[in-house]
Structures are given as structure tokens and as C-alpha cells.
Write a protein that holds these residues in place. Structure first.
Motif, PDB file in Angstrom:
ATOM      1  N   ASP A 261      16.207  48.241  45.605  1.00 13.38           N
ATOM      2  CA  ASP A 261      16.976  47.552  44.795  1.00 13.38           C
ATOM      3  C   ASP A 261      16.134  47.433  43.356  1.00 13.38           C
ATOM      4  N   TYR A 262      15.031  48.438  43.166  1.00 10.29           N
ATOM      5  CA  TYR A 262      14.416  48.162  41.479  1.00 10.29           C
ATOM      6  C   TYR A 262      13.342  49.842  41.549  1.00 10.29           C
ATOM      7  N   LEU A 263      13.615  50.276  40.682  1.00 12.17           N
ATOM      8  CA  LEU A 263      12.753  51.066  40.265  1.00 12.17           C
ATOM      9  C   LEU A 263      11.921  51.299  39.498  1.00 12.17           C
ATOM     10  N   LEU A 264       9.927  51.268  39.923  1.00 13.70           N
ATOM     11  CA  LEU A 264       9.709  51.289  38.453  1.00 13.70           C
ATOM     12  C   LEU A 264       8.580  52.467  38.767  1.00 13.70           C
ATOM     13  N   ASN A 265       8.381  53.444  37.713  1.00 12.19           N
ATOM     14  CA  ASN A 265       8.203  54.569  37.103  1.00 12.19           C
ATOM     15  C   ASN A 265       7.022  54.897  36.143  1.00 12.19           C
ATOM     16  N   ALA A 266       5.558  55.317  36.606  1.00 10.25           N
ATOM     17  CA  ALA A 266       4.477  55.659  36.440  1.00 10.25           C
ATOM     18  C   ALA A 266       4.210  56.477  35.952  1.00 10.25           C
ATOM     19  N   GLY A 267       3.182  57.119  35.140  1.00 10.62           N
ATOM     20  CA  GLY A 267       2.879  58.221  35.182  1.00 10.62           C
ATOM     21  C   GLY A 267       2.071  57.956  33.543  1.00 10.62           C
ATOM     22  N   VAL A 268       1.691  59.732  33.050  1.00  8.85           N
ATOM     23  CA  VAL A 268       0.723  59.876  32.046  1.00  8.85           C
ATOM     24  C   VAL A 268       2.137  60.811  31.519  1.00  8.85           C
ATOM     25  N   VAL A 269       1.600  60.803  29.399  1.00 12.33           N
ATOM     26  CA  VAL A 269       2.783  60.572  28.601  1.00 12.33           C
ATOM     27  C   VAL A 269       2.370  61.488  27.797  1.00 12.33           C
ATOM     28  N   GLY A 270       1.909  62.079  26.303  1.00 18.99           N
ATOM     29  CA  GLY A 270       1.753  62.191  25.891  1.00 18.99           C
ATOM     30  C   GLY A 270       1.930  61.728  24.195  1.00 18.99           C
ATOM     31  N   ALA A 271       1.195  61.675  23.400  1.00 18.36           N
ATOM     32  CA  ALA A 271       1.850  60.603  22.649  1.00 18.36           C
ATOM     33  C   ALA A 271       1.901  61.358  21.386  1.00 18.36           C
ATOM     34  N   LEU A 272       3.344  60.382  20.361  1.00 19.32           N
ATOM     35  CA  LEU A 272       4.003  60.926  19.416  1.00 19.32           C
ATOM     36  C   LEU A 272       3.668  60.624  18.484  1.00 19.32           C
ATOM     37  N   ASN A 273       3.725  58.734  18.533  1.00 20.05           N
ATOM     38  CA  ASN A 273       2.791  58.378  17.478  1.00 20.05           C
ATOM     39  C   ASN A 273       1.377  57.509  17.600  1.00 20.05           C
ATOM     40  N   ASN A 274       0.669  58.617  16.627  1.00 22.26           N
ATOM     41  CA  ASN A 274      -0.719  57.974  15.973  1.00 22.26           C
ATOM     42  C   ASN A 274      -1.141  56.418  16.641  1.00 22.26           C
ATOM     43  N   ALA A 275      -0.253  55.861  16.202  1.00 20.19           N
ATOM     44  CA  ALA A 275      -1.058  53.701  16.300  1.00 20.19           C
ATOM     45  C   ALA A 275      -1.086  54.025  17.970  1.00 20.19           C
ATOM     46  N   VAL A 276      -0.114  54.718  19.244  1.00 18.87           N
ATOM     47  CA  VAL A 276      -0.572  54.259  20.339  1.00 18.87           C
ATOM     48  C   VAL A 276      -2.031  55.044  20.527  1.00 18.87           C
ATOM     49  N   GLU A 277      -2.503  54.521  21.753  1.00 25.27           N
ATOM     50  CA  GLU A 277      -4.348  54.851  22.110  1.00 25.27           C
ATOM     51  C   GLU A 277      -3.827  55.815  23.557  1.00 25.27           C
ATOM     52  N   VAL A 278      -4.746  56.013  23.766  1.00 22.20           N
ATOM     53  CA  VAL A 278      -4.750  57.745  24.846  1.00 22.20           C
ATOM     54  C   VAL A 278      -5.803  56.078  26.004  1.00 22.20           C
ATOM     55  N   GLU A 279      -5.321  56.507  27.068  1.00 23.02           N
ATOM     56  CA  GLU A 279      -5.339  55.351  28.554  1.00 23.02           C
ATOM     57  C   GLU A 279      -5.004  54.480  28.299  1.00 23.02           C
ATOM     58  N   HIS A 280      -4.427  54.139  27.589  1.00 24.50           N
ATOM     59  CA  HIS A 280      -3.799  52.962  27.237  1.00 24.50           C
ATOM     60  C   HIS A 280      -2.275  53.000  28.125  1.00 24.50           C
ATOM     61  N   SER A 281      -1.964  52.090  28.465  1.00 28.59           N
ATOM     62  CA  SER A 281      -0.321  52.082  29.166  1.00 28.59           C
ATOM     63  C   SER A 281       0.377  51.130  28.071  1.00 28.59           C
ATOM     64  N   TYR A 282       1.707  51.453  28.070  1.00 33.81           N
ATOM     65  CA  TYR A 282       2.569  51.112  27.627  1.00 33.81           C
ATOM     66  C   TYR A 282       4.128  50.589  28.866  1.00 33.81           C
ATOM     67  N   LEU A 283       4.553  49.877  28.357  1.00 30.70           N
ATOM     68  CA  LEU A 283       6.807  49.979  28.829  1.00 30.70           C
ATOM     69  C   LEU A 283       6.850  50.452  27.742  1.00 30.70           C
ATOM     70  N   ILE A 284       8.276  51.318  28.839  1.00 31.04           N
ATOM     71  CA  ILE A 284       9.225  52.202  28.405  1.00 31.04           C
ATOM     72  C   ILE A 284      10.058  50.437  27.601  1.00 31.04           C
ATOM     73  N   GLU A 285      10.999  51.363  26.857  1.00 28.32           N
ATOM     74  CA  GLU A 285      11.985  50.865  26.198  1.00 28.32           C
ATOM     75  C   GLU A 285      13.470  51.090  26.362  1.00 28.32           C
ATOM     76  N   LYS A 286      13.361  52.744  25.449  1.00 29.80           N
ATOM     77  CA  LYS A 286      14.524  53.512  25.562  1.00 29.80           C
ATOM     78  C   LYS A 286      14.029  54.984  25.820  1.00 29.80           C
ATOM     79  N   VAL A 287      14.285  55.729  26.402  1.00 28.63           N
ATOM     80  CA  VAL A 287      14.361  57.090  26.800  1.00 28.63           C
ATOM     81  C   VAL A 287      15.179  57.790  26.495  1.00 28.63           C
TER      82      VAL A 287
END
Length: 162
Positions: free
Chosen positions: A19-45
Motif C-alpha cells: 500500500d506504499y512504496l519507499l525507494n532509497a538509493g544513490v544518485v549523481g548530482a547535476l546541481n552543484n548546490a547539493v551535497e555528497v552523502e546527504h539525502s534528499y526527497l524527490i518530488e519530480k522524476v
């Protein structure tokens, strides 16, 4: 790097009675304002589409209809899914501004959630800056990144009462 179609297939196989999906994993940064080893929620794919110079307007239009951008229930960053690793600066530059992060499975997972009409939260930890050091960065930091992901998933589960 299993790819979006493989991710779609696997999620559809296992999530039909959920009844719910939680996806967690690694991504590459396209935006230099994000930080390596920090987690972010996703709103658009979104799904990476080659430029019209490479495939032409008709094929590009078909791809955009076949793979529309998808939204999750969360506020967060914008994730682009590609069928191949983003190791080249030219690819990264084409996507900067519209997309913040890149992976190889997210679109398939979001598409499965949409087909199954399940709410989805995507929690992504930045592993690299989507360049020619990507593979090395992931391999060198795999254990540490895995621990960051596990802590973030545990915190999300506790915070959301699951």
C-alpha cells in the motif's frame, strides 16, 4: 545500475499487494548546490531523452509522450533517470537547471507506483557529481553511503509511523 525497465518490472512483481512504496538509493548530482552523502526527497522524476539533433523531432515527441514527467507526494528535488551513466560533462550541462539529480532506476520505480496507484516516497543519497569520477566515487564510498541510506530510511520510517 539495473536500469529503469528492470526496476519497473521488479517493482510490479513485488508491490502489487503493498500500500506504499519507499525507494532509497544513490544518485549523481547535476546541481552543484547539493551535497555528497546527504539525502534528499524527490518530488519530480523524468526520463532522459536524447536531443532532437540526435533523434529528430518525431522520435523526441514520441519519447516525451511515452515517458511523461511523474510526480511523487513529497516536496523535494527533481530526479532524471537515464538508461546509461552520466560520465560526460556535456550531458550534465544539458540537464542543469531543469534537473537536480540523476540515476538509472528512479523513473521505472515512479512509473510502477503510478501504474499501481500507490503513494511513493523517493529518498536519494548523493554519491557523486555525475562525471568521469562517478564509478570510482561510488565504489570507494559504498560502505559509508549504505550506512547513510540505512539511517535515513530508519529515520523516515520512524517519522512517518510505519
Amino acid at each position: 545500475g539495473m536500469g529503469s525497465l528492470q526496476a519497473l518490472s521488479k517493482v510490479l512483481q513485488v508491490a502489487q499487494c503493498g500500500d506504499y512504496l519507499l525507494n532509497a538509493g544513490v544518485v549523481g548530482a547535476l546541481n552543484n548546490a547539493v551535497e555528497v552523502e546527504h539525502s534528499y526527497l524527490i518530488e519530480k522524476v523524468g526520463k532522459y531523452q536524447p536531443s532532437k539533433e540526435l533523434i529528430g523531432n518525431k522520435a523526441l515527441s514520441f519519447g516525451e509522450r511515452l515517458f511523461p514527467d511523474l510526480s511523487t507526494k513529497d516536496q523535494g528535488l527533481r530526479l532524471l533517470t537515464s538508461d546509461f551513466p552520466f560520465y560526460h560533462e556535456s550531458l550534465k550541462k544539458k540537464c542543469e537547471g531543469k534537473w537536480d539529480l540523476v540515476d538509472m532506476e528512479g523513473y521505472g520505480i515512479a512509473h510502477a507506483a503510478s501504474l499501481l496507484e500507490l503513494p511513493l516516497t523517493m529518498l536519494k543519497v548523493v554519491s557523486d557529481f555525475a562525471d568521469n569520477n562517478t564509478k570510482k566515487a561510488i565504489m570507494q564510498n559504498f560502505d559509508r553511503l549504505s550506512k547513510v541510506i540505512a539511517k535515513q530510511v530508519k529515520k523516515w520510517i520512524e517519522d512517518n509511523g510505519f
